[in-house]
Write an enzyme that holds these catalytic residues in place. Structure first.
Site, PDB file in Angstrom:
ATOM      1  CG  ASP A   1       1.998  48.706  92.417  1.00 56.68           C
ATOM      2  OD1 ASP A   1       1.468  47.943  91.585  1.00 56.68           O
ATOM      3  OD2 ASP A   1       3.190  49.017  92.354  1.00 56.68           O
TER       4      ASP A   1
ATOM      5  CB  THR B   1       3.451  53.202 102.270  1.00 53.44           C
ATOM      6  OG1 THR B   1       2.911  53.335 100.954  1.00 53.44           O
ATOM      7  CG2 THR B   1       4.573  54.197 102.473  1.00 53.44           C
TER       8      THR B   1
ATOM      9  NE  ARG C   1      11.972  47.524  95.810  1.00 51.64           N
ATOM     10  CZ  ARG C   1      10.863  47.275  95.086  1.00 51.64           C
ATOM     11  NH1 ARG C   1       9.729  46.988  95.687  1.00 51.64           N
ATOM     12  NH2 ARG C   1      10.900  47.314  93.776  1.00 51.64           N
TER      13      ARG C   1
ATOM     14  CB  THR D   1       1.162  54.327  91.679  1.00 51.90           C
ATOM     15  OG1 THR D   1       2.327  53.942  92.410  1.00 51.90           O
ATOM     16  CG2 THR D   1       0.234  53.142  91.558  1.00 51.90           C
TER      17      THR D   1
ATOM     18  CG  ASP E   1      -0.782  46.527  88.926  1.00 55.82           C
ATOM     19  OD1 ASP E   1      -0.285  47.571  88.488  1.00 55.82           O
ATOM     20  OD2 ASP E   1      -0.142  45.692  89.608  1.00 55.82           O
TER      21      ASP E   1
ATOM     22  CG  ASN F   1       1.402  56.698  96.973  1.00 58.61           C
ATOM     23  OD1 ASN F   1       1.899  55.591  96.815  1.00 58.61           O
ATOM     24  ND2 ASN F   1       0.931  57.104  98.131  1.00 58.61           N
TER      25      ASN F   1
ATOM     26  CG  ASP G   1       4.903  51.909  91.263  1.00 57.92           C
ATOM     27  OD1 ASP G   1       5.640  50.930  91.071  1.00 57.92           O
ATOM     28  OD2 ASP G   1       3.667  51.868  91.075  1.00 57.92           O
ATOM     29  N   GLY G   2       7.636  51.090  92.833  1.00 58.45           N
ATOM     30  CA  GLY G   2       8.120  50.252  93.941  1.00 58.45           C
ATOM     31  C   GLY G   2       9.587  50.527  94.233  1.00 58.45           C
TER      32      GLY G   2
HETATM   33  C1  LIG Z   1      -4.930  47.674  71.585  1.00 64.67           C
HETATM   34  C2  LIG Z   1      -4.120  48.014  72.686  1.00 64.67           C
HETATM   35  C3  LIG Z   1      -3.291  46.873  72.988  1.00 64.67           C
HETATM   36  C4  LIG Z   1      -2.601  47.138  74.233  1.00 64.67           C
HETATM   37  C5  LIG Z   1      -1.791  46.005  74.480  1.00 64.67           C
HETATM   38  C6  LIG Z   1      -0.968  46.212  75.667  1.00 64.67           C
HETATM   39  C7  LIG Z   1       0.379  46.014  75.288  1.00 64.67           C
HETATM   40  C8  LIG Z   1       1.264  45.833  76.424  1.00 64.67           C
HETATM   41  C9  LIG Z   1       2.426  45.171  75.904  1.00 64.67           C
HETATM   42  C10 LIG Z   1       3.418  44.855  76.595  1.00 64.67           C
HETATM   43  C11 LIG Z   1       3.519  45.304  77.970  1.00 64.67           C
HETATM   44  C12 LIG Z   1       4.639  44.615  78.601  1.00 64.67           C
HETATM   45  C13 LIG Z   1       5.043  45.421  79.729  1.00 64.67           C
HETATM   46  C14 LIG Z   1       4.830  44.659  80.948  1.00 64.67           C
HETATM   47  C15 LIG Z   1       5.179  45.508  82.076  1.00 64.67           C
HETATM   48  C16 LIG Z   1       4.587  44.928  83.257  1.00 64.67           C
HETATM   49  C17 LIG Z   1       5.211  45.553  84.382  1.00 64.67           C
HETATM   50  C18 LIG Z   1       4.705  44.891  85.576  1.00 64.67           C
HETATM   51  O1  LIG Z   1       3.628  44.358  85.675  1.00 64.67           O
HETATM   52  O2  LIG Z   1       5.587  45.011  86.540  1.00 64.67           O
HETATM   53  C19 LIG Z   1       5.173  44.573  87.776  1.00 64.67           C
HETATM   54  C20 LIG Z   1       5.548  43.126  87.911  1.00 64.67           C
HETATM   55  C21 LIG Z   1       4.944  42.551  89.175  1.00 64.67           C
HETATM   56  O3  LIG Z   1       4.963  43.519  90.160  1.00 64.67           O
HETATM   57  P1  LIG Z   1       3.989  43.471  91.398  1.00 64.67           P
HETATM   58  O4  LIG Z   1       4.288  42.226  92.200  1.00 64.67           O
HETATM   59  O5  LIG Z   1       4.046  44.763  92.063  1.00 64.67           O
HETATM   60  O6  LIG Z   1       2.558  43.407  90.741  1.00 64.67           O
HETATM   61  C22 LIG Z   1       1.599  42.513  91.169  1.00 64.67           C
HETATM   62  C23 LIG Z   1       0.937  41.948  89.945  1.00 64.67           C
HETATM   63  O7  LIG Z   1       0.288  42.944  89.224  1.00 64.67           O
HETATM   64  C24 LIG Z   1      -0.066  40.889  90.353  1.00 64.67           C
HETATM   65  O8  LIG Z   1      -0.762  40.479  89.209  1.00 64.67           O
HETATM   66  P2  LIG Z   1      -1.273  39.010  89.029  1.00 64.67           P
HETATM   67  O9  LIG Z   1      -0.147  38.224  88.451  1.00 64.67           O
HETATM   68  O10 LIG Z   1      -1.713  38.504  90.347  1.00 64.67           O
HETATM   69  O11 LIG Z   1      -2.399  39.195  88.115  1.00 64.67           O
HETATM   70  C25 LIG Z   1      -1.068  41.406  91.328  1.00 64.67           C
HETATM   71  O12 LIG Z   1      -1.727  40.330  91.886  1.00 64.67           O
HETATM   72  C26 LIG Z   1      -0.462  42.197  92.449  1.00 64.67           C
HETATM   73  O13 LIG Z   1      -1.514  42.885  93.025  1.00 64.67           O
HETATM   74  C27 LIG Z   1       0.561  43.215  91.965  1.00 64.67           C
HETATM   75  O14 LIG Z   1       1.152  43.849  93.045  1.00 64.67           O
HETATM   76  O15 LIG Z   1       6.963  43.174  87.887  1.00 64.67           O
HETATM   77  C28 LIG Z   1       7.673  42.063  87.590  1.00 64.67           C
HETATM   78  O16 LIG Z   1       8.057  41.371  88.452  1.00 64.67           O
HETATM   79  C29 LIG Z   1       7.952  41.723  86.209  1.00 64.67           C
HETATM   80  C30 LIG Z   1       8.917  42.662  85.623  1.00 64.67           C
HETATM   81  C31 LIG Z   1       9.101  42.283  84.229  1.00 64.67           C
HETATM   82  C32 LIG Z   1       9.462  43.431  83.395  1.00 64.67           C
HETATM   83  C33 LIG Z   1       8.842  43.257  82.064  1.00 64.67           C
HETATM   84  C34 LIG Z   1       9.830  43.592  81.051  1.00 64.67           C
HETATM   85  C35 LIG Z   1       9.174  43.487  79.749  1.00 64.67           C
HETATM   86  C36 LIG Z   1      10.196  43.725  78.755  1.00 64.67           C
HETATM   87  C37 LIG Z   1       9.950  44.415  77.714  1.00 64.67           C
HETATM   88  C38 LIG Z   1       8.635  45.057  77.513  1.00 64.67           C
HETATM   89  C39 LIG Z   1       8.653  45.674  76.207  1.00 64.67           C
HETATM   90  C40 LIG Z   1       8.148  44.692  75.240  1.00 64.67           C
HETATM   91  C41 LIG Z   1       8.055  45.378  73.957  1.00 64.67           C
HETATM   92  C42 LIG Z   1       7.364  44.532  73.037  1.00 64.67           C
HETATM   93  C43 LIG Z   1       5.957  44.811  73.147  1.00 64.67           C
HETATM   94  C44 LIG Z   1       5.282  43.799  72.407  1.00 64.67           C
HETATM   95  C45 LIG Z   1       3.895  44.046  72.574  1.00 64.67           C
HETATM   96  N1  LIG Z   2       3.215  53.739  95.206  1.00 70.37           N
HETATM   97  C1  LIG Z   2       3.807  52.602  95.633  1.00 70.37           C
HETATM   98  C2  LIG Z   2       4.016  51.510  94.787  1.00 70.37           C
HETATM   99  C3  LIG Z   2       4.621  50.382  95.266  1.00 70.37           C
HETATM  100  N2  LIG Z   2       5.006  50.321  96.548  1.00 70.37           N
HETATM  101  C4  LIG Z   2       5.651  49.099  97.066  1.00 70.37           C
HETATM  102  O1  LIG Z   2       6.334  48.395  96.050  1.00 70.37           O
HETATM  103  C5  LIG Z   2       5.761  47.109  95.845  1.00 70.37           C
HETATM  104  C6  LIG Z   2       5.649  46.800  94.386  1.00 70.37           C
HETATM  105  O2  LIG Z   2       6.900  46.933  93.810  1.00 70.37           O
HETATM  106  P1  LIG Z   2       7.036  47.100  92.220  1.00 70.37           P
HETATM  107  O3  LIG Z   2       8.497  47.275  92.015  1.00 70.37           O
HETATM  108  O4  LIG Z   2       6.507  45.841  91.623  1.00 70.37           O
HETATM  109  O5  LIG Z   2       6.253  48.291  91.863  1.00 70.37           O
HETATM  110  C7  LIG Z   2       4.397  47.176  96.508  1.00 70.37           C
HETATM  111  O6  LIG Z   2       3.956  45.919  96.949  1.00 70.37           O
HETATM  112  C8  LIG Z   2       4.661  48.112  97.674  1.00 70.37           C
HETATM  113  O7  LIG Z   2       5.258  47.389  98.701  1.00 70.37           O
HETATM  114  C9  LIG Z   2       4.798  51.403  97.399  1.00 70.37           C
HETATM  115  O8  LIG Z   2       5.141  51.356  98.596  1.00 70.37           O
HETATM  116  N3  LIG Z   2       4.203  52.529  96.916  1.00 70.37           N
HETATM  117 MG   LIG Z   3       1.393  47.917  89.626  1.00 70.24          MG
HETATM  118 MG   LIG Z   4       4.644  48.953  90.902  1.00 70.01          MG
END
Ligand SMILES: CCCCCCCC/C=C\CCCCCCCC(=O)OC[C@H](COP(=O)(O)O[C@@H]1[C@H](O)[C@H](OP(=O)(O)O)[C@@H](O)[C@H](O)[C@H]1O)OC(=O)CCCCCCC/C=C\CCCCCCCC
Ligand SMILES: Nc1ccn([C@@H]2O[C@H](COP(=O)(O)O)[C@@H](O)[C@H]2O)c(=O)n1
Ligand SMILES: [Mg+2]
Ligand SMILES: [Mg+2]
Length: 209
Positions: free
Chosen positions: A90, A83, A77, A35, A94, A32, A72-73
């Site tokens: 989390d 939790t 795990r 996060t 976001d 947490n 964090d996730g």
């Molecule tokens: C002027 C300021 C400009 C600022 C611009 C911002 C720039 C940001 C640029 C790039 C950022 C890229 C990084 C992305 C990292 C995202 C990480 C992420 O979100 O991981 C979590 C994701 C999903 O996990 P969860 O299931 O836990 O999350 C859910 C999700 O949020 C749902 O959203 P929804 O789709 O519904 O809207 C929510 O509904 C839900 O509540 C929530 O739990 O993890 C993944 O599965 C994806 C992992 C992918 C990893 C990304 C790798 C990216 C690779 C390289 C990044 C570096 C790129 C460098 C170049 C930058 C170019 C800009």
């Molecule tokens: N503080 C937190 C954050 C996340 N979790 C658990 O992880 C899931 C998300 O996984 P990511 O790898 O995408 O961060 C989330 O749904 C929770 O189940 C948690 O327990 N505590």
């Molecule tokens: Mg998140």
């Molecule tokens: Mg997370």
């Protein structure tokens, strides 16, 4: 396609993330805390740098801290399980982070007198929030909603690439990226609505929609 990118990017990141997660847990840091700290970092990058026109620095800082969302996730795990509060925290953080990113972009574009860009950023903010809300509401009703071409990772990448290019003097890039993102976000809302409609019909086929 978006899912394949997310799954393979996530798998690639796991090798980097796991040793960091293990070290943080050993040091007594909680999931947490990561996060919340990740969100604070995104706020600093977006509001402290991006909103003031330091687009490249802002995007890089946001990228580093947004990636802690994978940490964090993983920590949860590793430390015996996720939790309910952690999952809630989390997802809620976001939304705070995403609002800061699009709020910062809208503010900066307003200072540049780019009204079309401001409008696009506001559409992205609203549509992106709706994408997430539809999923949360569906999950609250016992359904699933892991679909859509513009999930969070894709949305951040698109605004990030636009922000960095504009920061590097490709001036119209951010505005173009924002209008593209607005379109794919609205499309994603439609995809999620349709997905939930089909599930609801299967669960209660005899009820009127
Ligand atoms: C002027 C300021 C400009 C600022 C611009 C911002 C720039 C940001 C640029 C790039 C950022 C890229 C990084 C992305 C990292 C995202 C990480 C992420 O979100 O991981 C979590 C994701 C999903 O996990 P969860 O299931 O836990 O999350 C859910 C999700 O949020 C749902 O959203 P929804 O789709 O519904 O809207 C929510 O509904 C839900 O509540 C929530 O739990 O993890 C993944 O599965 C994806 C992992 C992918 C990893 C990304 C790798 C990216 C690779 C390289 C990044 C570096 C790129 C460098 C170049 C930058 C170019 C800009
Ligand atoms: N503080 C937190 C954050 C996340 N979790 C658990 O992880 C899931 C998300 O996984 P990511 O790898 O995408 O961060 C989330 O749904 C929770 O189940 C948690 O327990 N505590
Ligand atoms: Mg998140
Ligand atoms: Mg997370």
């Amino acid at each position: 396609m978006a899912k394949i990118f997310q799954v393979s990017a996530r798998a690639g990141m796991t090798r980097v993330v796991e040793p960091i997660a293990r070290a943080l847990l050993r040091a007594g840091v909680t999931p947490n805390a990561v996060t919340v700290a990740g969100t604070v970092g995104v706020l600093v990058g977006a509001l402290g740098f991006g909103a003031r026109g330091h687009l490249v620095a802002g995007a890089l800082i946001v990228t580093v801290f947004a990636l802690t969302d994978l940490l964090d996730g993983t920590m949860a795990r590793m430390s015996g399980g996720s939790t309910r509060f952690g999952a809630f925290l989390d997802s809620s953080m976001d939304r705070v982070a995403d609002s800061a990113v699009f709020g910062a972009v809208a503010y900066w574009l307003a200072t540049q007198g780019n009204h079309s860009g401001v409008a696009a950023a506001l559409v992205c903010l609203a549509a992106g929030s709706l994408v997430s809300y539809v999923k949360a509401r569906a999950e609250g009703l016992g359904m699933t909603c892991n679909v859509g071409i513009a999930e969070r990772t894709e949305r951040l990448l698109i605004v990030g690439v636009g922000g960095i290019l504009t920061g590097l003097n490709v001036k119209p890039a951010l505005e173009i990226a924002l209008w593209l993102l607005a379109a794919v976000s609205i499309f994603t809302v439609g995809q999620r609505m349709a997905h939930v409609y089909r599930q609801a019909q299967q669960l209660q086929p005899d009820r009127q929609a």
